[in-house]
Scaffold this motif. Structure first.
Motif, PDB file in Angstrom:
ATOM      1  N   THR A  32       0.840  -1.194   0.000  1.00 41.44           N
ATOM      2  CA  THR A  32       0.000   0.000   0.000  1.00 41.44           C
ATOM      3  C   THR A  32       0.873   1.241   0.000  1.00 41.44           C
ATOM      4  O   THR A  32       1.868   1.317   0.722  1.00 41.44           O
ATOM      5  N   ALA A  33       0.496   2.185  -0.850  1.00 41.25           N
ATOM      6  CA  ALA A  33       1.158   3.484  -0.907  1.00 41.25           C
ATOM      7  C   ALA A  33       0.195   4.601  -0.526  1.00 41.25           C
ATOM      8  O   ALA A  33       0.504   5.770  -0.727  1.00 41.25           O
ATOM      9  N   MET A  34      -0.985   4.250  -0.011  1.00 37.54           N
ATOM     10  CA  MET A  34      -1.998   5.210   0.422  1.00 37.54           C
ATOM     11  C   MET A  34      -2.510   6.083  -0.722  1.00 37.54           C
ATOM     12  O   MET A  34      -3.131   7.117  -0.496  1.00 37.54           O
ATOM     13  N   GLU A  35      -2.239   5.676  -1.985  1.00 38.96           N
ATOM     14  CA  GLU A  35      -2.647   6.501  -3.123  1.00 38.96           C
ATOM     15  C   GLU A  35      -4.142   6.426  -3.414  1.00 38.96           C
ATOM     16  O   GLU A  35      -4.633   7.120  -4.301  1.00 38.96           O
ATOM     17  N   THR A  36      -4.885   5.601  -2.644  1.00 39.09           N
ATOM     18  CA  THR A  36      -6.344   5.657  -2.707  1.00 39.09           C
ATOM     19  C   THR A  36      -6.876   6.874  -1.952  1.00 39.09           C
ATOM     20  O   THR A  36      -8.067   7.171  -1.999  1.00 39.09           O
ATOM     21  N   GLY A  37      -5.979   7.563  -1.234  1.00 38.22           N
ATOM     22  CA  GLY A  37      -6.392   8.727  -0.456  1.00 38.22           C
ATOM     23  C   GLY A  37      -7.032   8.361   0.866  1.00 38.22           C
ATOM     24  O   GLY A  37      -7.624   9.220   1.536  1.00 38.22           O
ATOM     25  N   ASP A  38      -6.910   7.095   1.260  1.00 41.25           N
ATOM     26  CA  ASP A  38      -7.446   6.635   2.542  1.00 41.25           C
ATOM     27  C   ASP A  38      -6.603   5.455   3.010  1.00 41.25           C
ATOM     28  O   ASP A  38      -5.567   5.158   2.427  1.00 41.25           O
ATOM     29  N   LEU A  39      -7.051   4.776   4.057  1.00 46.50           N
ATOM     30  CA  LEU A  39      -6.315   3.639   4.611  1.00 46.50           C
ATOM     31  C   LEU A  39      -7.054   2.334   4.382  1.00 46.50           C
ATOM     32  O   LEU A  39      -6.890   1.370   5.137  1.00 46.50           O
ATOM     33  N   SER A  40      -7.850   2.267   3.321  1.00 51.98           N
ATOM     34  CA  SER A  40      -8.714   1.111   3.086  1.00 51.98           C
ATOM     35  C   SER A  40      -7.951  -0.156   2.714  1.00 51.98           C
ATOM     36  O   SER A  40      -8.519  -1.248   2.772  1.00 51.98           O
ATOM     37  N   GLN A  41      -6.664  -0.051   2.343  1.00 56.57           N
ATOM     38  CA  GLN A  41      -5.906  -1.247   2.008  1.00 56.57           C
ATOM     39  C   GLN A  41      -5.334  -1.941   3.245  1.00 56.57           C
ATOM     40  O   GLN A  41      -4.781  -3.031   3.143  1.00 56.57           O
ATOM     41  N   TRP A  42      -5.472  -1.313   4.407  1.00 58.67           N
ATOM     42  CA  TRP A  42      -5.137  -1.963   5.669  1.00 58.67           C
ATOM     43  C   TRP A  42      -6.353  -2.754   6.155  1.00 58.67           C
ATOM     44  O   TRP A  42      -7.473  -2.517   5.723  1.00 58.67           O
ATOM     45  N   THR A  43      -6.111  -3.680   7.077  1.00 57.08           N
ATOM     46  CA  THR A  43      -7.209  -4.467   7.630  1.00 57.08           C
ATOM     47  C   THR A  43      -7.882  -3.766   8.795  1.00 57.08           C
ATOM     48  O   THR A  43      -9.102  -3.807   8.931  1.00 57.08           O
ATOM     49  N   GLU A  44      -7.094  -3.119   9.657  1.00 57.09           N
ATOM     50  CA  GLU A  44      -7.662  -2.598  10.894  1.00 57.09           C
ATOM     51  C   GLU A  44      -6.832  -1.454  11.445  1.00 57.09           C
ATOM     52  O   GLU A  44      -5.605  -1.422  11.300  1.00 57.09           O
ATOM     53  N   LYS A  45      -7.530  -0.503  12.067  1.00 55.48           N
ATOM     54  CA  LYS A  45      -6.893   0.567  12.836  1.00 55.48           C
ATOM     55  C   LYS A  45      -7.359   0.453  14.281  1.00 55.48           C
ATOM     56  O   LYS A  45      -8.552   0.329  14.544  1.00 55.48           O
ATOM     57  N   VAL A  46      -6.410   0.493  15.224  1.00 53.60           N
ATOM     58  CA  VAL A  46      -6.740   0.486  16.646  1.00 53.60           C
ATOM     59  C   VAL A  46      -6.106   1.722  17.284  1.00 53.60           C
ATOM     60  O   VAL A  46      -4.889   1.885  17.233  1.00 53.60           O
TER      61      VAL A  46
END
Length: 269
Positions: A32-46
């Motif tokens: 992931t390079a965050m080029e979607t403009g969000d963090l949707s390519q990660w599984t989870e944020k805590v």
């Protein structure tokens, strides 16, 4: 020195990674390079306390871009006022868990930008990156944590950051926590490349090696890197963190780009 972690909670929506057209590196399992403009390519944020991870443009952050317009900003905004401190952790599960269950050596790499050096006193601590694993009852715990020391802006690799690691280890005949230090300072005000090689093992045949800008910081063999696999639904995962207490400066911020999970070294340019 104390560290802490968190077991999985409600997952973020997951966006399927679209690889560029061939040719591309077939060893890359996820990127992931965050080029979607969000963090949707990660599984989870805590998040704990007053901290957060968010996709921002490098231009808006006032830092040089790395490979594109977007980066991940991880911020400890202020102390939380609770024992666990303030922190944000970003995780990726599916590919890491599958590789860990298979016992396949893999590499986790990322680019990092620190605007300033970090410091903290004797009562403070900081966790930058960690390997976490579930025991036989699916109770998760950090097993290895990569930290920044309280002075000198150098790194520590800690086994048993919260005292709940597998019985004995990391080497045969050892028990309790262990901390390994590196004398090489992290550069500030520029992009820095980190690579970690992990041989996932629940016995004393694992390995862990960490590079920064192509220099070896830590090189451990014949160590445990996870709990033994006995059918856990989720065995092992990795989190990219900004997590601690007593930090100077506060807010403390760093930026992440081009996170890659692969079966071979991506290599420092």
């Amino acid at each position: 020195m104390s560290f802490s972690g968190s077991a999985p909670s409600a997952a973020l929506p997951v966006t399927t990674l679209l690889l560029p057209p061939p040719p591309y590196d077939p060893q890359v399992q996820w990127r992931t390079a965050m080029e979607t403009g969000d963090l949707s390519q990660w599984t989870e944020k805590v998040n704990t306390g007053y901290a957060d991870s968010a996709a921002v443009t490098a231009a808006s952050a006032g830092i040089p871009p790395h490979s594109g317009a977007w980066v991940m900003k991880q911020s400890v905004i202020r102390p939380s006022g609770v024992v666990e401190a303030s922190g944000t952790r970003m995780a990726r599960y599916p590919e890491i868990d599958a590789l860990a269950k298979a016992g396949t050596t893999f590499y986790y790499s990322w680019w990092d930008f620190f605007p300033t050096a970090l410091s903290y006193g004797a009562s403070g601590w900081y966790n930058h990156w960690q390997i976490a694993s579930n025991d036989a009852s699916n109770t998760g715990t950090p097993v290895w944590a990569l930290s920044i020391r309280g002075s000198g802006n150098t790194m520590v690799l800690a086994w048993g950051p919260n005292g709940s690691v597998p019985v004995q280890g990391p080497h045969a005949g050892e028990s309790g926590d262990r901390a390994y230090t590196s004398p090489i300072a992290i550069p500030v005000g520029q992009w820095v490349f980190f690579e970690v090689m992990i041989t996932p093992r629940g016995d004393f045949t694992g390995a862990l090696k960490v590079w920064m800008n192509g220099q070896v910081l830590f090189d451990l063999s014949n160590v445990k890197t996870q709990f033994p696999y006995v059918g856990q639904s989720l065995l092992t995962w990795i989190t990219s963190n900004n997590y601690g207490t007593g930090l100077t400066p506060t807010p403390f911020v760093h930026y992440v780009d081009d996170v890659t999970l692969s079966l071979g070294r991506i290599g420092y340019p």
